[in-house]
Design an enzyme around this catalytic site. Sequence first.
Site, PDB file in Angstrom:
ATOM      1  N   ASP A   1     -11.344   2.317   3.874  1.00  0.00           N
ATOM      2  CA  ASP A   1     -11.547   0.869   3.795  1.00  0.00           C
ATOM      3  C   ASP A   1     -13.042   0.523   3.734  1.00  0.00           C
ATOM      4  O   ASP A   1     -13.409  -0.608   3.443  1.00  0.00           O
ATOM      5  CB  ASP A   1     -10.962   0.198   5.052  1.00  0.00           C
ATOM      6  CG  ASP A   1      -9.751  -0.656   4.747  1.00  0.00           C
ATOM      7  OD1 ASP A   1      -9.578  -1.056   3.588  1.00  0.00           O
ATOM      8  OD2 ASP A   1      -8.977  -0.918   5.696  1.00  0.00           O
TER       9      ASP A   1
ATOM     10  N   GLN B   1      -5.095  -1.601   9.774  1.00  0.00           N
ATOM     11  CA  GLN B   1      -4.861  -2.912   9.161  1.00  0.00           C
ATOM     12  C   GLN B   1      -5.354  -4.019  10.097  1.00  0.00           C
ATOM     13  O   GLN B   1      -5.038  -4.027  11.284  1.00  0.00           O
ATOM     14  CB  GLN B   1      -3.358  -3.072   8.865  1.00  0.00           C
ATOM     15  CG  GLN B   1      -3.009  -4.316   8.074  1.00  0.00           C
ATOM     16  CD  GLN B   1      -3.532  -4.325   6.647  1.00  0.00           C
ATOM     17  OE1 GLN B   1      -3.693  -3.284   6.015  1.00  0.00           O
ATOM     18  NE2 GLN B   1      -3.818  -5.501   6.125  1.00  0.00           N
TER      19      GLN B   1
ATOM     20  N   LYS C   1       0.842  -1.202   0.000  1.00  0.00           N
ATOM     21  CA  LYS C   1       0.000   0.000   0.000  1.00  0.00           C
ATOM     22  C   LYS C   1       0.874   1.247   0.000  1.00  0.00           C
ATOM     23  O   LYS C   1       0.598   2.217  -0.699  1.00  0.00           O
ATOM     24  CB  LYS C   1      -0.946  -0.017   1.220  1.00  0.00           C
ATOM     25  CG  LYS C   1      -2.035  -1.089   1.110  1.00  0.00           C
ATOM     26  CD  LYS C   1      -2.821  -1.298   2.407  1.00  0.00           C
ATOM     27  CE  LYS C   1      -3.770  -2.485   2.273  1.00  0.00           C
ATOM     28  NZ  LYS C   1      -4.511  -2.795   3.502  1.00  0.00           N
TER      29      LYS C   1
END
Length: 283
Positions: free
Chosen positions: A119, A96, A52
């Site tokens: 997200d 994450q 990322k």
Amino acid sequence: MAEILDGKQLAKDIRKDLKEQVENLKKKGIYPKLSVIMVGDNIASQVYVKNKSKACNETGIDFEEYLFHESTSEEELLKTIQALNENDSIHGILLQSPVPNHININKAFRTIAPEKDVDGFNPVNVGNLTIGEDCFISCTPHGVIKLLEKYHIETEGKEAIVLGRSNIVGKPMIQCMLNKNSTVTVCHSKTQNIDDIVKKADIVIAAIGKPNFIKGNMIKEGAVVIDVGVNRLENGKIVGDVDFEDVFPKASYITPVPGGVGPMTVAMLLSNVVKAAKNKLKQ
Ligand code: GUN
């Protein structure tokens, strides 16, 4: 024989376009920035976050990482998220997953401001996806939809099977396919007669984390097969949930692993960061 759905190429094209959009935003004084938080030292997460970070750098998006020790308290994590919510120079926040068990991940996702939730895991975004409103869509399901659209794969009225019911992939995937007017069935670890259900599907989307689970004899001739799985075998080889060699001759379209859904997930994350930054411009 199947046509390969080339997620790597599509992701590259999307990233090129996003890079131009980022340059334009910068001319208007907006410097898109993503903050990523990791708790603990999960090896797979480290690889994902590195990818990322690299993708952000290549697209001109600023990237910062918060690495917390395994023992970090929930309170400290939530405080960091709140500080990032209030920081005007940050457009996207990503926590994450997984996090250690003593942290309630849903609480943490709920703390991320919906307008920075790139997200798409805050219940506000999950809810907006469900009712078909504009929102941040979870990156992997969104990437799958973009791939289907790129190859003009008909979804309306088709039987789509989603294998897996995780909050990150399976559930938003169900919603995305419903929004594309498919007839959607979801299978999970407690489902009986999975083989019979999969056999009826025009579109099979596998997200269960079982290496090479889907075999050629399980699918309908000409089915579209999307493999979301990323499984590392004992010999170090990365394979999906689909036995590619076995399914390839029978499917009409198939995603490879690697090079299918994975790169699309990252491209959709970048796309969400750019969207968040653009929304800022509208304010
Ligand atoms: N862990 C595995 N996939 C993902 C993802 O797409 N987002 C986050 N935040 N964590 C993950």
